[in-house]
Design an enzyme around this catalytic site. Structure first.
Site, PDB file in Angstrom:
ATOM      1  CG  HIS A  54      56.368 -19.850  43.234  1.00 11.86           C
ATOM      2  ND1 HIS A  54      55.486 -20.713  43.838  1.00 11.86           N
ATOM      3  CD2 HIS A  54      57.254 -20.619  42.557  1.00 11.86           C
ATOM      4  CE1 HIS A  54      55.825 -21.969  43.548  1.00 11.86           C
ATOM      5  NE2 HIS A  54      56.883 -21.940  42.766  1.00 11.86           N
ATOM      6  CD  GLU A 157      59.188 -27.274  39.096  1.00 10.59           C
ATOM      7  OE1 GLU A 157      59.566 -26.439  39.934  1.00 10.59           O
ATOM      8  OE2 GLU A 157      58.223 -27.084  38.342  1.00 10.59           O
ATOM      9  CG  ASP A 183      59.656 -26.618  43.587  1.00 10.25           C
ATOM     10  OD1 ASP A 183      58.932 -26.719  44.586  1.00 10.25           O
ATOM     11  OD2 ASP A 183      59.618 -25.660  42.814  1.00 10.25           O
TER      12      ASP A 183
END
Length: 263
Positions: A54, A157, A183
């Site tokens: 990310h 997740e 998530d």
């Protein structure tokens, strides 16, 4: 530079401490600066997680950050962008102490991840990168130490991953189930990580880890969450990120300055 495994002052590697269930603390590093790694290495954190999923880490910035970590004697994990062997191998060759792998929704994917991280699996051999001491370590030693000390953390997740958590935890070589509450919330249709359904899913993953004697980790945005998660069996905590810590410190400094001026 020997390429020797990094770990605690008692000589244990990060993987050994993780598997032993020792409470460990980290933070995500999203600022692609080796200076950030150097600063955080002096704070007492057990490890850092360079977030190549990310954050805009490229090969060069990842390499510099891992070099900084090695210079500081801090074992560092890399969250790779996807569960593919090439990304895992690159991070390990650069000297990461292990990998955190997203989107591991089944035991089959977990097995592929473990094999990609082990020379006994599908990891391509080379002693020429940093991990092999730039050719100074012999093949037998490099194979043995790399396979023994490389930590493999798989992210849980999604609702599918939670349902498969027991099977994933039972895959030999999976060292830690790492829970991503945000998530997970999105995956099950919740609008907050504090939704009761997320809380139940976290407890389910912790139980799966306990039964398989597999470590469990979790992201926390607030250190006050640590106590309740520790009671469930979570041992590895990633507390916020470098960005969040910087923002909080700046806000605290500004609030203190304004309060002082008003006094």
């Amino acid at each position: 530079m020997s390429g020797a495994p990094q770990g605690a002052g008692d000589g244990r590697s990060l993987r050994e401490r993780l598997v032993a269930g020792e409470p460990l603390f980290s933070t995500f590093v999203k600022t692609t600066s080796h200076q950030t790694v150097e600063v955080l290495a002096a704070t007492g954190l057990d490890t850092l997680v360079l977030d190549a999923e990310h954050a805009p880490f490229g090969p060069e910035s990842l390499d510099r950050s891992l070099l900084a970590a090695r210079a500081c004697g801090l074992p560092v994990l890399v969250r790779v962008p996807y569960p593919r062997g090439a990304a895992i191998q690159q991070a390990l060759d650069m000297g990461a102490a292990g990998v955190m792998v997203p989107h591991v929704d089944s035991a089959a994917v977990a097995l592929d991840v473990v094999r990609a991280a082990r020379y006994g699996g599908t990891r391509g051999y080379s002693a020429s990168p940093r991990a092999g001491g730039y050719g100074q370590r012999g093949m037998a030693e490099h194979l043995r130490l790399s396979d023994a000390h490389t930590a493999v953390l798989v992210q849980i997740e999604s609702g599918q991953a939670v349902a498969q958590a027991r099977e994933i935890a039972a895959v030999p070589g999976v060292d830690c189930l790492f829970i991503g509450p945000a998530d997970l919330a999105v995956s099950i249709g919740a609008d907050s990580p504090t939704d009761p359904r997320v809380t139940e899913a976290v407890a389910q993953v912790c139980e799966a880890g306990r039964q398989a004697r597999c470590a469990v980790g979790c992201f926390v945005s607030d250190v006050r969450q640590v106590t309740s998660l520790r009671a469930l069996g979570v041992a590895f905590f990633v507390v916020g990120s470098d960005q969040a810590l910087l923002r909080a410190a700046a806000r605290q400094a500004m609030a203190g300055a304004l309060e002082s001026m008003a006094a």
